[in-house]
Design a protein around this motif. Structure first.
Motif, mmCIF file in Angstrom:
data_model
loop_
_atom_site.group_PDB
_atom_site.id
_atom_site.type_symbol
_atom_site.label_atom_id
_atom_site.label_comp_id
_atom_site.label_asym_id
_atom_site.label_seq_id
_atom_site.Cartn_x
_atom_site.Cartn_y
_atom_site.Cartn_z
ATOM 1 N N THR A 27 0.809 -1.212 0.000
ATOM 2 C CA THR A 27 0.000 0.000 0.000
ATOM 3 C C THR A 27 0.846 1.267 0.000
ATOM 4 O O THR A 27 1.970 1.283 0.512
ATOM 5 C CB THR A 27 -0.945 0.030 1.218
ATOM 6 O OG1 THR A 27 -1.799 1.174 1.121
ATOM 7 C CG2 THR A 27 -0.148 0.140 2.529
ATOM 8 N N LYS A 28 0.294 2.319 -0.567
ATOM 9 C CA LYS A 28 0.896 3.646 -0.514
ATOM 10 C C LYS A 28 0.204 4.523 0.527
ATOM 11 O O LYS A 28 0.550 5.694 0.691
ATOM 12 C CB LYS A 28 0.800 4.333 -1.875
ATOM 13 C CG LYS A 28 1.553 3.623 -2.989
ATOM 14 C CD LYS A 28 1.396 4.377 -4.303
ATOM 15 C CE LYS A 28 2.161 3.682 -5.423
ATOM 16 N NZ LYS A 28 2.019 4.404 -6.718
ATOM 17 N N ALA A 29 -0.776 3.961 1.233
ATOM 18 C CA ALA A 29 -1.673 4.791 2.037
ATOM 19 C C ALA A 29 -1.335 4.838 3.524
ATOM 20 O O ALA A 29 -1.759 5.756 4.218
ATOM 21 C CB ALA A 29 -3.114 4.300 1.870
ATOM 22 N N ALA A 30 -0.591 3.875 4.032
ATOM 23 C CA ALA A 30 -0.403 3.767 5.483
ATOM 24 C C ALA A 30 0.882 4.437 5.950
ATOM 25 O O ALA A 30 1.869 4.517 5.216
ATOM 26 C CB ALA A 30 -0.407 2.300 5.894
ATOM 27 N N LYS A 31 0.851 4.918 7.178
ATOM 28 C CA LYS A 31 2.047 5.473 7.808
ATOM 29 C C LYS A 31 1.895 5.396 9.315
ATOM 30 O O LYS A 31 0.797 5.167 9.835
ATOM 31 C CB LYS A 31 2.306 6.916 7.364
ATOM 32 C CG LYS A 31 1.375 7.950 7.961
ATOM 33 C CD LYS A 31 1.666 9.336 7.421
ATOM 34 C CE LYS A 31 3.033 9.853 7.780
ATOM 35 N NZ LYS A 31 3.128 10.356 9.174
ATOM 36 N N LEU A 32 2.991 5.614 10.012
ATOM 37 C CA LEU A 32 2.982 5.629 11.469
ATOM 38 C C LEU A 32 2.751 7.043 11.988
ATOM 39 O O LEU A 32 3.234 8.010 11.385
ATOM 40 C CB LEU A 32 4.316 5.117 12.015
ATOM 41 C CG LEU A 32 4.625 3.633 11.792
ATOM 42 C CD1 LEU A 32 6.071 3.343 12.140
ATOM 43 C CD2 LEU A 32 3.688 2.765 12.615
ATOM 44 N N PRO A 33 2.054 7.203 13.109
ATOM 45 C CA PRO A 33 1.941 8.530 13.728
ATOM 46 C C PRO A 33 3.302 8.959 14.276
ATOM 47 O O PRO A 33 4.176 8.127 14.553
ATOM 48 C CB PRO A 33 0.913 8.321 14.846
ATOM 49 C CG PRO A 33 0.898 6.856 15.108
ATOM 50 C CD PRO A 33 1.281 6.181 13.831
ATOM 51 N N TRP A 34 3.459 10.271 14.455
ATOM 52 C CA TRP A 34 4.761 10.877 14.734
ATOM 53 C C TRP A 34 5.520 10.218 15.876
ATOM 54 O O TRP A 34 6.699 9.895 15.753
ATOM 55 C CB TRP A 34 4.571 12.366 15.012
ATOM 56 C CG TRP A 34 5.746 13.037 15.644
ATOM 57 C CD1 TRP A 34 5.801 13.646 16.865
ATOM 58 C CD2 TRP A 34 7.062 13.178 15.083
ATOM 59 N NE1 TRP A 34 7.057 14.152 17.104
ATOM 60 C CE2 TRP A 34 7.854 13.886 16.023
ATOM 61 C CE3 TRP A 34 7.652 12.768 13.890
ATOM 62 C CZ2 TRP A 34 9.186 14.182 15.809
ATOM 63 C CZ3 TRP A 34 8.996 13.072 13.668
ATOM 64 C CH2 TRP A 34 9.738 13.778 14.622
ATOM 65 N N ARG A 35 4.854 9.992 17.026
ATOM 66 C CA ARG A 35 5.572 9.505 18.196
ATOM 67 C C ARG A 35 6.076 8.068 18.019
ATOM 68 O O ARG A 35 6.908 7.601 18.793
ATOM 69 C CB ARG A 35 4.699 9.609 19.450
ATOM 70 C CG ARG A 35 4.520 11.046 19.921
ATOM 71 C CD ARG A 35 3.727 11.121 21.206
ATOM 72 N NE ARG A 35 3.488 12.508 21.611
ATOM 73 C CZ ARG A 35 3.917 13.048 22.743
ATOM 74 N NH1 ARG A 35 4.610 12.332 23.594
ATOM 75 N NH2 ARG A 35 3.634 14.301 23.044
ATOM 76 N N ILE A 36 5.596 7.389 17.011
ATOM 77 C CA ILE A 36 6.084 6.039 16.715
ATOM 78 C C ILE A 36 6.980 6.057 15.476
ATOM 79 O O ILE A 36 7.974 5.341 15.384
ATOM 80 C CB ILE A 36 4.905 5.069 16.509
ATOM 81 C CG1 ILE A 36 3.955 5.176 17.712
ATOM 82 C CG2 ILE A 36 5.388 3.633 16.356
ATOM 83 C CD1 ILE A 36 2.598 4.623 17.462
ATOM 84 N N ASP A 37 6.621 6.905 14.538
ATOM 85 C CA ASP A 37 7.412 7.052 13.308
ATOM 86 C C ASP A 37 8.848 7.473 13.618
ATOM 87 O O ASP A 37 9.801 6.931 13.042
ATOM 88 C CB ASP A 37 6.731 8.104 12.416
ATOM 89 C CG ASP A 37 7.564 8.476 11.208
ATOM 90 O OD1 ASP A 37 7.592 7.706 10.245
ATOM 91 O OD2 ASP A 37 8.200 9.568 11.239
ATOM 92 N N TRP A 38 9.011 8.433 14.517
ATOM 93 C CA TRP A 38 10.347 8.960 14.827
ATOM 94 C C TRP A 38 11.267 7.857 15.350
ATOM 95 O O TRP A 38 12.347 7.632 14.780
ATOM 96 C CB TRP A 38 10.197 10.109 15.820
ATOM 97 C CG TRP A 38 11.385 11.010 15.930
ATOM 98 C CD1 TRP A 38 12.475 11.071 15.114
ATOM 99 C CD2 TRP A 38 11.598 12.012 16.937
ATOM 100 N NE1 TRP A 38 13.345 12.048 15.531
ATOM 101 C CE2 TRP A 38 12.831 12.633 16.657
ATOM 102 C CE3 TRP A 38 10.863 12.442 18.033
ATOM 103 C CZ2 TRP A 38 13.351 13.660 17.451
ATOM 104 C CZ3 TRP A 38 11.375 13.474 18.813
ATOM 105 C CH2 TRP A 38 12.608 14.078 18.532
ATOM 106 N N PRO A 39 10.902 7.127 16.421
ATOM 107 C CA PRO A 39 11.805 6.069 16.898
ATOM 108 C C PRO A 39 11.956 4.912 15.911
ATOM 109 O O PRO A 39 13.009 4.265 15.868
ATOM 110 C CB PRO A 39 11.151 5.610 18.206
ATOM 111 C CG PRO A 39 9.725 6.043 18.119
ATOM 112 C CD PRO A 39 9.743 7.298 17.319
#
Length: 527
Positions: free
Chosen positions: A216-228
């Protein structure tokens, strides 16, 4: 490079990074969401990382300097300084990377903000490896990171809840989705349907589907999880953050725990940097607000070396203001003091200790290494006066000065350009002047006309042979013999020269203007 003791904050941080782990290549990171014009406050993080990168390299370490553009973040607010406000408003809640460039230059709004910074960073010696997070997410490079977050959802909730005033909802998921149909983030992740698949629905358009994290091209992690997650993915060893992120319970605190417990990665070395304000304007600079000062704005007034000096000479956790008023002159003077010290040999232990500190600041202020000989120096105030006498003609100023070596020309031209920009756009009116080109309407007594003629003759006959001090003595003798007060006569001279009653120190000013121009002006006032 001088054999200086490396006790600058960048060197101290580099030593901490090395003590934390022994690696073939250290990774130093910085990044921002290109939600608007990247302002000079954002640049503080970039240059702080670059200074630490430079310190590590000088210690013989290999370093990868990465700069992440978080261009897969949500477009939340239209900055006031952007055109096409109505058009941009239609893209709110969509990823920044698909918002159009309203200037028609680049492929997207995000790319416009990115490239407008990227083309200026090399001017100040900052050349990171850029990572575009929209591309990384859309290629599913972070699929494993998202799966790990989903696998350890309960542990993440427990960590985040300890830093929240109210607990996350029971159905909260550590992955967010941009709707595949309307591109908005107005979605709700309903849960997992398999190891790699999640189900979501969209509140805006009603779309409902299952997506595979691996494709998928649609999903991502929210900031507080994406950063680590990215600390782990990139192997980051150092990344600073602003005091908002470093506040108690802020995103850095949670990121450290998530990094350690969820992604099995020791958190990077860090420090807190403070905000920057603009002299005469309080408060934190904000890209989304639109009223910002950018790196190109600063480079209009400060040379690349002095731009670096502003940050290298200030501890990161110290708040300071970027000045565009008369403080500009003092900053130039302060920089040139440490430049002269660098190329000198002080006497005494106390002077040597001070020199070691300022030498390191000078070294880190240079864009591409310390020059082999001291750059051409001319006091900034004097340069401003000469520039105004020559109406900003830098080539004319160079010819007038006559003693600038070929290898000193480039830096001098940059300094002169910055000084002229400052005069035109920021200098207070009382600092500005323009040499008169014709006779002004002023009532003069016979005594004054006689004295003006005597000044003309003194200039023609003796200016080139007398020192400034001796010339001044003879002028004062002429005023005394004509019973004219110096304060009154000086007012008249300034009016004749620049149309004002005050100006730079008169005798030095006359010598800077030169004999021919003075004679031509005084010839208008013959009896």
């Amino acid at each position: 490079m001088n054999n200086t003791i490396k006790n600058h904050w960048a060197d101290i941080t580099a030593d901490k990074i090395i003590r934390n782990c022994d690696k073939d290549t250290y990774v130093c990171a910085s990044g921002i969401t290109p939600s608007g014009t990247v302002h000079i406050g954002n640049f503080r993080e970039i240059i702080s990382v670059e200074l630490v990168v430079r310190a590590l390299r000088e210690k013989g370490k290999n370093v990868k300097f990465i700069y992440s553009w978080d261009d897969y973040d949500v477009f939340r607010k239209v900055p006031k300084n952007m055109p096409e406000q109505d058009l941009l408003t239609t893209y709110l809640r969509k990823p920044i990377t698909i918002v159009p460039d309203v200037f028609g230059i680049y492929e997207s709004y995000a790319q416009y903000n990115e490239k407008e910074l990227e083309k200026y960073l090399p001017i100040v010696g900052v050349e990171p490896n850029y990572i575009y997070q929209a591309s990384k997410y859309r290629k599913s490079d972070y699929a494993q990171g998202m799966k790990t977050a989903l696998d350890k959802r309960d542990e993440i909730i427990e960590i985040l809840n300890r830093y929240r005033t109210s607990d996350l909802a029971n159905d909260w998921q550590p992955v967010s989705v941009f709707c595949n149909k309307c591109d908005r983030d107005t979605t709700k992740v309903l849960g997992r349907t398999s190891e790699w698949e999640i189900e979501y629905s969209c509140d805006s358009c009603g779309n409902h589907e299952v997506i595979d994290l691996r494709t998928t091209k649609a999903a991502k992690l929210p900031w507080r999880i994406d950063w680590p997650m990215r600390w782990s993915y990139e192997g980051v060893d150092f990344e600073p953050a602003g005091k908002d992120h470093h506040s108690e319970g802020g995103s850095f605190d949670t990121a450290e725990e998530v990094s350690t417990k969820i992604f099995d990665k020791r958190p990077p070395e860090t420090f807190q940097y403070d905000f920057i304000s603009i002299k005469g304007r309080g408060g934190k600079i904000s890209s989304s607000g639109g009223e910002v000062i950018s790196l190109p704005d600063v480079l209009e007034v400060y040379t690349p070396e002095i731009t670096r000096f502003l940050f290298a000479g200030t501890r990161p956790n110290t708040e300071f203001a970027i000045s565009f008023d008369l403080d500009v002159l003092k900053i130039y003077e302060d920089y040139e003091i440490i430049e002269r010290a660098y190329f000198s040999q002080p006497e005494g232990a106390k002077a040597q200790k001070k020199k070691e500190k300022t030498d390191r600041i000078y070294e880190l202020s240079q864009v591409h290494g310390v020059p082999e000989e001291m750059p051409y120096q001319i006091p900034i105030r004097h340069l401003c006066n000469i520039l105004q006498i020559f109406d900003g003609d830098i080539d004319g100023v160079i010819k007038y000065l006559g003693d600038i070596n070929e290898n000193q020309l480039e830096r001098f031209k940059v300094k002169a350009t910055c000084a002229w920009n400052w005069i035109k756009n920021f200098a207070p009116e009382e600092f500005k002047f323009e040499i008169q080109k014709e006779k002004i309407d002023i009532e003069l007594s016979d005594e004054i006309l006689t004295l003006l003629e005597q000044l003309r003759n003194l200039t023609e006959q003796k200016m080139e042979s007398l020192s400034e001090q001796d010339f001044g003595t003879e002028l004062y003798d002429l005023m005394k013999s004509n019973s004219v007060e110096s304060a009154d006569f000086f007012k008249i001279i300034y009016q004749i020269l620049i149309g004002k009653e005050k100006g730079p120190r008169l005798i030095s000013f006359l010598y800077t203007i030169g004999k021919d121009k003075i004679i031509n002006l005084l010839d208008f006032y013959k009896k």
